[in-house]
Design a protein around this motif. Structure first.
Motif, PDB file in Angstrom:
ATOM      1  N   VAL A 538       0.876  -1.168   0.000  1.00 56.18           N
ATOM      2  CA  VAL A 538       0.000   0.000   0.000  1.00 56.18           C
ATOM      3  C   VAL A 538       0.912   1.215   0.000  1.00 56.18           C
ATOM      4  O   VAL A 538       1.656   1.433   0.963  1.00 56.18           O
ATOM      5  N   ILE A 539       0.881   2.007  -1.081  1.00 53.80           N
ATOM      6  CA  ILE A 539       1.815   3.126  -1.204  1.00 53.80           C
ATOM      7  C   ILE A 539       1.094   4.379  -1.685  1.00 53.80           C
ATOM      8  O   ILE A 539       0.013   4.313  -2.271  1.00 53.80           O
ATOM      9  N   LYS A 540       1.727   5.506  -1.419  1.00 56.23           N
ATOM     10  CA  LYS A 540       1.299   6.788  -1.949  1.00 56.23           C
ATOM     11  C   LYS A 540       2.327   7.245  -2.982  1.00 56.23           C
ATOM     12  O   LYS A 540       3.537   7.119  -2.760  1.00 56.23           O
ATOM     13  N   VAL A 541       1.870   7.775  -4.117  1.00 53.17           N
ATOM     14  CA  VAL A 541       2.772   8.220  -5.175  1.00 53.17           C
ATOM     15  C   VAL A 541       2.402   9.643  -5.566  1.00 53.17           C
ATOM     16  O   VAL A 541       1.272   9.911  -5.978  1.00 53.17           O
ATOM     17  N   ASP A 542       3.364  10.572  -5.448  1.00 54.07           N
ATOM     18  CA  ASP A 542       3.204  11.936  -5.938  1.00 54.07           C
ATOM     19  C   ASP A 542       3.943  12.068  -7.257  1.00 54.07           C
ATOM     20  O   ASP A 542       5.081  11.599  -7.389  1.00 54.07           O
ATOM     21  N   MET A 543       3.300  12.742  -8.226  1.00 56.89           N
ATOM     22  CA  MET A 543       3.853  12.767  -9.584  1.00 56.89           C
ATOM     23  C   MET A 543       3.912  14.173 -10.148  1.00 56.89           C
ATOM     24  O   MET A 543       3.155  15.060  -9.760  1.00 56.89           O
ATOM     25  N   SER A 544       4.821  14.356 -11.097  1.00 54.42           N
ATOM     26  CA  SER A 544       4.791  15.481 -12.033  1.00 54.42           C
ATOM     27  C   SER A 544       5.232  14.932 -13.381  1.00 54.42           C
ATOM     28  O   SER A 544       5.788  13.838 -13.462  1.00 54.42           O
ATOM     29  N   PHE A 545       4.997  15.687 -14.443  1.00 55.44           N
ATOM     30  CA  PHE A 545       5.261  15.190 -15.787  1.00 55.44           C
ATOM     31  C   PHE A 545       6.147  16.160 -16.553  1.00 55.44           C
ATOM     32  O   PHE A 545       6.038  17.367 -16.414  1.00 55.44           O
ATOM     33  N   GLY A 546       7.028  15.620 -17.358  1.00 51.12           N
ATOM     34  CA  GLY A 546       7.880  16.434 -18.206  1.00 51.12           C
ATOM     35  C   GLY A 546       9.349  16.255 -17.891  1.00 51.12           C
ATOM     36  O   GLY A 546       9.729  16.098 -16.732  1.00 51.12           O
ATOM     37  N   GLU A 547      10.175  16.272 -18.917  1.00 48.64           N
ATOM     38  CA  GLU A 547      11.609  16.066 -18.783  1.00 48.64           C
ATOM     39  C   GLU A 547      12.216  17.103 -17.844  1.00 48.64           C
ATOM     40  O   GLU A 547      12.071  18.315 -18.039  1.00 48.64           O
ATOM     41  N   GLY A 548      12.865  16.634 -16.787  1.00 46.20           N
ATOM     42  CA  GLY A 548      13.571  17.522 -15.883  1.00 46.20           C
ATOM     43  C   GLY A 548      12.698  18.294 -14.921  1.00 46.20           C
ATOM     44  O   GLY A 548      13.185  19.178 -14.218  1.00 46.20           O
ATOM     45  N   VAL A 549      11.407  17.983 -14.861  1.00 47.88           N
ATOM     46  CA  VAL A 549      10.504  18.706 -13.967  1.00 47.88           C
ATOM     47  C   VAL A 549      10.559  18.080 -12.582  1.00 47.88           C
ATOM     48  O   VAL A 549      10.315  16.887 -12.422  1.00 47.88           O
ATOM     49  N   ALA A 550      10.892  18.894 -11.588  1.00 49.66           N
ATOM     50  CA  ALA A 550      10.947  18.380 -10.222  1.00 49.66           C
ATOM     51  C   ALA A 550       9.542  18.129  -9.699  1.00 49.66           C
ATOM     52  O   ALA A 550       8.572  18.719 -10.160  1.00 49.66           O
ATOM     53  N   ILE A 551       9.443  17.245  -8.731  1.00 49.49           N
ATOM     54  CA  ILE A 551       8.161  16.963  -8.095  1.00 49.49           C
ATOM     55  C   ILE A 551       7.959  17.979  -6.988  1.00 49.49           C
ATOM     56  O   ILE A 551       8.781  18.098  -6.083  1.00 49.49           O
ATOM     57  N   LEU A 552       6.860  18.708  -7.059  1.00 49.97           N
ATOM     58  CA  LEU A 552       6.571  19.707  -6.044  1.00 49.97           C
ATOM     59  C   LEU A 552       5.936  19.012  -4.857  1.00 49.97           C
ATOM     60  O   LEU A 552       4.822  18.518  -4.930  1.00 49.97           O
ATOM     61  N   SER A 553       6.652  18.933  -3.754  1.00 50.61           N
ATOM     62  CA  SER A 553       6.116  18.266  -2.575  1.00 50.61           C
ATOM     63  C   SER A 553       5.159  19.199  -1.856  1.00 50.61           C
ATOM     64  O   SER A 553       5.197  20.415  -2.026  1.00 50.61           O
TER      65      SER A 553
END
Length: 641
Positions: A538-553
């Motif tokens: 059971v996990i939580k996954v935060d995502m963003s899309f695009g080359e080199g785009v950091a994930i905004l926490s």
């Protein structure tokens, strides 16, 4: 970029420490078809359908100090007689009055506090109970009545607890005030004593709780009256119960109307009348109870259901001895829960069939805490949330924080209480911490392999997901992988495949369905094309899309609109936007939409930069991220008209 097959498999083994051959033999369904050590699955999120606030009341957990160790360590407080005389300055079993118990509630945040919870509802007395001679049978706030309890010369039941045990009403207000001050306000679900107190007594109890500052809106009309063992009070038949419940509701509604307050009431329905696992005589008895208790629908608004999915829980049954069928019942517990909830809804009219699932759990063998039970709990949560338009569950309260199906363990001494967390608590924390106060996407579709047995589809999927729009606009998934193999989850936004995914994942997994130990899991990937979901997890996954785009926490949200970092103007804008770098020497400028797609990306060493948005950015909300010296990152919201 996809890894090579060899590297992919090696990484899976290293990351997950999982023996696929041995695990396959322990999986109670047919083997899942895999490619390169994983099975393919996908989710499509339809952003055009919008999102809706998540109902926090689906995250409740009953707080129970009824185990021997909890009574000793969490439930000690001064004990008073009904006349106020101090009996014991450090008595066990004092519930919410105990300082350690109050600290436990504050630390572990059950979202909903149900009072008095569980069987206390039928043995808790708002005020003194007298017999026909005017002698005291039970003190006010008593947890148990004295042994024996005699009504009209007949022994109704027997109890073995002292007469003057208080369970904690005086401390409720401070508990709610503490939770609010911590930024985690608790909801109150009240259980009325139907068999112990009459209409006027329950009405005065409601008024007093309101005067104490408690927001008493939702009330259960007693506990499990369908069990004869819980009728040990001043009434014993369904007809008597209906008559008294109706009077109590009328009394409290009249009081609420004078204060312009809204109140709701729910009646206890038994699922056993429609449970194929029960004997026919049991089904008939509980069906007759349901028929009698619902003869008048005018006084209630919803139904209360208590449902525990158990498998071979008798003494002596160890996890390794569970049958494959029992493991299937646990890991796919949502099928059993759905059947029970669906049946319960048929017992009342459509305008009365909203469900309060105020006691529930998933238990395995004599040792309850096993992987199949934990995954089964997550399975039920996901199933109810994803199917709630049909099921209409308004409240969920797991049973319980400490006690049956315990989310937490209690050890140590009075001076050094040690709180641990079980797999149930691990699952609960993932769901509570990542669903509470969020918005859920209204429409998302999961494509996943069916679970099969002997080639026959079992009306269950290998994996379940919940899709949330995070505070920064990007998606968050809560994923339950019920299988013994890795899932390759691809993400589609509005029908378009995301080929570049950056994500951070964390949660828990289990080595097998019979293992008792949760293994913390974490993973971070950039510029990959699928999300890797470990087996039995059971996990939580935060995502963003695009080359080199950091994930905004979510921790970055506090950086929004801080002019000490950089300034956007005009904002809102329709054609151009100026970015003033306040003391930042050089920066990467990345503009994304609210789903993380990069729409503008540039570098600058200028202190002021003008971007032309005309024809590039459609009307809507965007995030402007400035990555400056030493990789410091700042984010602001930009509105385009």
């Amino acid at each position: 970029m996809r890894k090579t097959t060899l590297v992919f498999i090696i990484n899976l083994i290293l990351i997950f420490g999982f023996n696929l051959t041995n695990a396959q033999n322990a999986f109670p369904y047919d083997a899942i078809n895999v490619t390169n050590g994983a099975f393919d699955t996908s989710i499509n999120i339809d952003t055009s359908a919008g999102e809706s606030p998540f109902n926090n009341l689906l995250l409740g957990s009953n707080v129970d100090f009824n185990t021997s160790i909890a009574r000793l360590l969490l439930s000690r407080a001064p004990l008073f007689a009904s006349d106020g005389t101090l009996i014991n300055n450090n008595a066990a079993n004092q519930g919410f009055n105990a300082v350690n118990g109050q600290e436990f509630i504050a630390d572990n945040d059950p979202v909903v506090l149900r009072f008095p919870q569980g069987v206390f509802a039928n043995t808790y007395h708002w005020e003194q109970v007298l017999d026909e001679n005017g002698d005291e049978i039970a003190a006010a706030d008593s947890r148990h009545i004295i042994d024996p309890f005699i009504i009209n010369g007949r022994v109704i039941s027997q109890h073995d607890s002292p007469i003057n045990v208080r369970i904690g009403y005086p401390s409720l207000t401070s508990i709610f005030d503490t939770a609010a001050s911590n930024g985690k306000p608790l909801d109150l679900l009240t259980v009325l004593s139907i068999i112990g107190n009459d209409a006027d007594s329950n009405g005065r109890r409601w008024s007093t709780m309101i005067e104490d500052g408690l927001d008493v809106r939702d009330m259960e009309l007693g506990n499990e009256f369908f069990f004869r063992s819980q009728r040990s009070g001043t009434i014993s038949t369904e007809a008597q119960w209906v008559a008294r419940a109706r009077e109590i509701v009328e009394n409290i509604k009249n009081r609420a109307n004078t204060l312009d307050r809204t109140v709701k009431f729910a009646i206890p329905i038994s699922f056993r009348g429609g449970d194929p696992a029960q004997s026919q005589s049991t089904r008939n008895f509980h069906q007759n109870y349901n028929n009698a208790i619902t003869v008048d629908e005018s006084f209630f608004d919803a139904i209360v259901v208590h449902r525990y999915v158990n498998a071979q829980r008798e003494d002596g049954n160890r996890p390794e001895d569970l049958t494959d069928q029992s493991l299937r019942d646990l890991v796919s517990a949502s099928r059993i829960m759905d059947q029970s909830l669906s049946y319960s809804k048929t017992q009342v009219s459509a305008d009365k069939d909203a469900i309060w699932l105020t006691e529930w759990g998933v238990a395995g063998s004599e040792v309850d805490a096993i992987g199949a039970s934990f995954l089964g709990a997550a399975d039920i949560y996901s199933h109810i949330i994803n199917n709630n338009e049909r099921l209409e569950v308004e409240r969920i309260n797991w049973f319980s924080s400490v006690g049956l199906n315990a989310q937490y363990t209690v050890n140590g001494t009075q001076s050094n209480v040690q709180i641990g967390r079980t797999g149930y608590g691990d699952v609960y924390s993932v769901l509570r911490d990542n669903l509470r106060d969020t918005n859920m996407f209204n429409t998302y579709t999961l494509t996943a392999p069916d679970l099969t047995l002997g080639g026959v589809v079992q009306d269950d999927k290998a994996i379940h997901t919940l899709a949330v729009r995070r505070a920064d606009g990007t998606p968050r998934l809560i994923i339950t992988n019920k299988t013994n193999v890795v899932a390759n989850l691809s993400v589609n936004m509005d029908g378009n495949r995301e080929n570049v995914i950056n994500y951070i994942a964390d949660g828990f997994r289990w080595e097998s369905l019979t293992s008792t130990t949760s293994i913390p899991f974490s993973d971070a990937q950039t510029t990959t094309n699928t999300i890797l979901v470990p087996p039995f997890s059971v996990i939580k996954v935060d995502m963003s899309f695009g080359e080199g785009v950091a994930i905004l926490s979510t921790d970055d949200i506090g950086a929004f609109n801080n002019d000490a970092d950089f300034t956007l103007f005009p904002n809102p804008t329709s054609s151009t936007v100026n970015i003033a770098l306040n003391g930042i020497n050089s920066a990467d400028i990345i503009v994304t939409d609210m789903l993380g797609k990069v729409v503008i990306q540039t570098k600058t060493k200028q202190s002021n930069l003008q971007l032309n948005t005309n024809g590039i950015l459609k009307s809507g909300l965007y995030l402007v991220r400035v990555i400056g010296d030493n990789n410091t990152s700042f984010v602001k919201k930009l509105i385009v008209n």
